[in-house]
Design an enzyme around this catalytic site. Structure first.
Site, mmCIF file in Angstrom:
data_model
loop_
_atom_site.group_PDB
_atom_site.id
_atom_site.type_symbol
_atom_site.label_atom_id
_atom_site.label_comp_id
_atom_site.label_asym_id
_atom_site.label_seq_id
_atom_site.Cartn_x
_atom_site.Cartn_y
_atom_site.Cartn_z
ATOM 1 N N GLY A 181 0.826 -1.192 0.000
ATOM 2 C CA GLY A 181 0.000 0.000 0.000
ATOM 3 C C GLY A 181 0.863 1.245 0.000
ATOM 4 C CB CYS A 182 0.283 4.652 -1.294
ATOM 5 S SG CYS A 182 -1.381 4.961 -0.673
#
Lengths: 342, 342, 342, 342
Positions: D145-146
């Site tokens: 995930g970012c």
């Protein structure tokens, strides 16, 4: 071919963008970087986005520092390029990103810039008729202004095809980087964000004679230009909304045909499909130009709109494109038509 | 006087701005708030900036909900106002913030909106000749569109004084709230931020006939309008850059005199001192209009630029200003010329 | 009552916001406006959003210019307020919007500001225990810093109720106006837009001791504060995200109860309904504070978040609120809890 | 080597960014592009920044469309990747840009995503200990995930060196593109511009368990994470401000040494010189990570801050980097550490 390039004015926005492009140019080796008030500083502090150059240090702009390069890019304040260029000798390719050598008419220069005219160099907008040929093999290049780039590419096909009357009206919105990096109160983030504001209204902006020069050449007659630049709340990008009286018999089809023909073989100018209009975000960081055109029958005008990145195609990308032509490299070497969006 | 006001469409941007103004209007008591898709919701969840109304709940838009008020504001989609207005009876002041009753020409309406014309109500732009008188005592008000407000106030003095030719060219930048609150892909923050883009190009935007109507009335002849709206990366504000051929003998002085005279007694329209240009940030949240004008001799055009807040003077503030006139209240009651900046 | 008020430092952002509020304050008459580097200039050129004051001219900041007023607001650089205040005499209400008189501990002052401590004045954050009473009738007021305002109001109820451990961790985002109006390269619009960046990291920001002072007073023990301010791409607003170890036995209910009790009678601080979180846009231009709180059981921390407008409640609104108390006026005179959004 | 790559979900922001990178990847040939609700549309209308692909058309996501490629990138909604991956066979490199295969603990998955756990694939954050080796030759990759990318790279060296206590507190600001391209009211430009707002507060954001997984692995003990994401008024970028209790004996020097060592050989993670802090603009469009760290002695905490582009290193760039490793290509092929700024 390995081309050794120096950049005078490496700490500003134009210089930074140029270095961004040169870093991925396969034939260029980055040499001296100069910047007077920032001489001695690490580039990493000034241009933190250029990580591969972070440890380079700026030197003073001088003939010595710039000597020994194949290409010298000048991103200097107006009026300083001639003196530097003379010292570089006739065999060095000098690419002036300032205004000094753009105008053909000395009177225009003096009226708008208030100093003696230094001369005229081959004009770095290869898409205009005759420009590409003049750039081939040239050792001097005058990079166009950002607004004239956007406006000329939006309107020249209509003028060249005789579809537009000599009364251009242009309203262009520019991101704040077009105003440069020198801190001024009206350029503060607090002032710029959330606001649109015009400046240089009424024919006084210095890019006006350059537009007139380009459009008149395309039209084969004197074109008047009403030009209003506006400051938009964004960092980059120019959206130029241009119109002119439609000449007798213009149709949407004839207009589209003229633009299709003009840009069929251009690597960077894209006439969008009908119904799709340019957006500056789409050309963010790219050398592409998006163009669209329409005929407003009720108003009797043609409308042509272009979007460019003012720092890329409008300055540093245009400089690299013209350098490529001058050096005999493929014109799109090191340049991209892919924007960074959203 | 206490005026009981209902707002149909309280969950949108126009409705929210109207409530912001009504909350500090000394003669208004806020009554029913309706909003169809949001009926049953707390206003605090929809308009979190309106803390004094946070615990109010929206009801369905219906004749019953809107009954029993002195004033009913309609912030409904185009085409829905006539049916609601009929049910409210002739003694209720109905202020339509939609487009339904703005246009005088049924053909224009049908061409641009594609439905039968509902009629024409007194037009809520009191600064235009004759409009203020028509609003006094009226029970029906058509609030102008946001773009026509900005454009008409920029250009009408030049037309009324015979200084502008009938070929208006207008490029206007609007904040994203002008496009409303219904989620659409191109209105996402990621798309809007960092981008300028045109839309409705070539004479097709629905506000075009309204501008033609206003400017032609001022000019006493048919004025053509080339109108290009653009979406700017900001929430609020319109900057309208307008120009027209300068008629014979126009000077900077005659132009300035015309605007000075037109706006000398207007409480909301401010002709800026020479050399100062409008900025949308300066009128953020205010009902003020900033105007400036110039004569570009070389291009033979006059340039008039205005800045408004599209939600205030462009919609909800204009509605309140017109309501005040209709009710015989001082025109500036509950309205401000002070912007929230930076 | 008519209160005659002078503003020293009327050309900056804090001064402009103060004037915006004073213009609609029913008991205040705006007197002298001073600003050293801008003395002699029209306010209309400096604060174009304040149309009713456009023709006022700034004078030099001097005892003479500031004499003869009931209230003098000082929006001066740090370290200059004491000298001015002395000259004004003990009967004038002096409201210092700078930092000079905020800190109780001389050592803290000297460590963070590097100059001798001038003293401590009653602290203008009436929502904190004891502060309101100390302001009543006072002739001297130290307006809190913008970050300490947001942070103290987010966290003090938890500390006062014994629900938070002495290890506050705060990350706050501020709009660029918080950095003032002096042009600096990193505050240019081109740099600020599209970027989030921290500054003053690691306990060195000058607002840190003020937060420690406030939170420690509420807790009855020394609270440590890890404070990281960040610059956000917006003009106004502070979002303060604050957390601390949850003390034994804390529940979501006990936490909510503490905040409900603390703010039940506060006119400007709004504890949002459960599930709704603050947003800076909702308090844009308003004196309101939006607060929400949660208990993260898995992490063992309480999270309290507040949103304010840094120029309103964070500076000029807080100043007016405290002035009202000092003068015996209703605390909310001339102040609003309605934000300008979107 | 020529690698034929398909992209499922090519109309979203992650898909668009991936295509931007693949277009300049020297070993990749772009094959099928799919997107369910946009099947049949021209890519030029959906991703107007990708001019070289403007005339490509999207097809439906199906096993047939994705067959015959060496690599398939999945940019699909959570929960859909497993079914597609099964159909692709074990010899195709499947790079999942969704969340489905990131978590090791099935209970975590079920608690946060509410569906059965599909499994765990090699984790595409090569900078973490052991990850690079696990990616080599792998046919399945779970792209992080970012937020976990930004947070893990900011904090893991401190945990790996035993300098940070198990009480991480993280506040991260993200550009709006992180929320995807599906239109929702709170993501409208009018709402996002000029506002900072938190969401998913109190330990409920789905990226929380992924951060705990990564930091706990580095620490060798269970680390708790208090994570507060905030939405910032920009299109791209994450600024992660992370802190944890400093363990006994930590000094600024020991901290800096740990980070210097951790990132000495990393091509994309740059520990900034002392005194310089990350800014998201500096990594705009680049795969670089800027990191800085400080020791706040008074607060007893270490502060580590990172900036990434959420779409590049945070999603599509991370995917390409991991693909390169899996395929045995140089890790930085087709990736850049040069940001597009200002």
């Amino acid at each position: 071919m390995t081309v050794r390039a120096a950049v005078a004015g490496a700490s500003g926005y134009a210089g930074g963008e140029l270095l961004r492009l040169l870093l991925t140019h396969p034939e260029v080796e980055i040499g001296a970087l100069t910047g007077n008030s920032n001489a001695g500083k690490r580039l990493g502090a000034l241009q933190p986005q250029l990580l591969p150059l972070a440890d380079r240090t700026l030197s003073e702009t001088s003939a010595e520092a710039l000597a020994g390069h194949d290409v010298v890019f000048l991103a200097l304040p107006h009026g300083q390029s001639a003196a530097v260029a003379e010292q570089l000798g006739p065999d060095v390719l000098v690419v002036d990103m300032g205004a000094d050598f753009r105008l053909e008419d000395a009177g225009d220069w003096e009226r708008f810039y208030g100093s003696p005219h230094a001369g005229t160099w081959p004009y770095g907008l290869p898409e205009l008729p005759g420009c590409r040929a003049a750039l081939e093999g040239s050792k001097r290049i005058a990079v166009p202004g950002c607004y004239p780039t956007a406006v000329s590419l939006a309107l020249y096909p209509a003028y060249a095809a005789g579809l537009a009357g000599p009364d251009a009206v242009i309203v262009a919105a520019s991101g704040a980087s077009g105003a440069g990096r020198t801190p001024k109160p009206h350029l503060l983030g607090s002032e710029v964000m959330g606001s649109m504001s015009p400046y240089g209204v009424g024919g006084v902006h210095r890019h006006t004679p350059e537009m007139i020069q380009n459009l008149s050449a395309a039209a084969g007659e004197r074109v008047t230009v009403s030009f209003t630049p506006t400051l938009a709340p964004m960092s980059r990008g120019i959206l130029a909304t241009c119109s002119a009286t439609a000449t007798e018999g213009v149709t949407g089809e004839s207009l589209r045909a003229a633009y299709t023909k003009a840009y069929a073989d251009e690597p960077f100018v894209h006439l969008l499909p009908e119904g799709q209009w340019p957006a500056t975000a789409s050309v963010h960081g790219s050398n592409a130009v998006q163009v669209q055109v329409a005929h407003d029958e009720a108003a009797g005008r043609i409308i042509a709109i272009s979007a460019i990145d003012n720092l890329t195609k409008g300055t540093a990308g245009g400089a690299v494109q013209s350098m490529n032509i001058a050096l005999g490299l493929p014109e799109d070497t090191g340049l991209s038509t892919i924007g960074v969006a959203p």
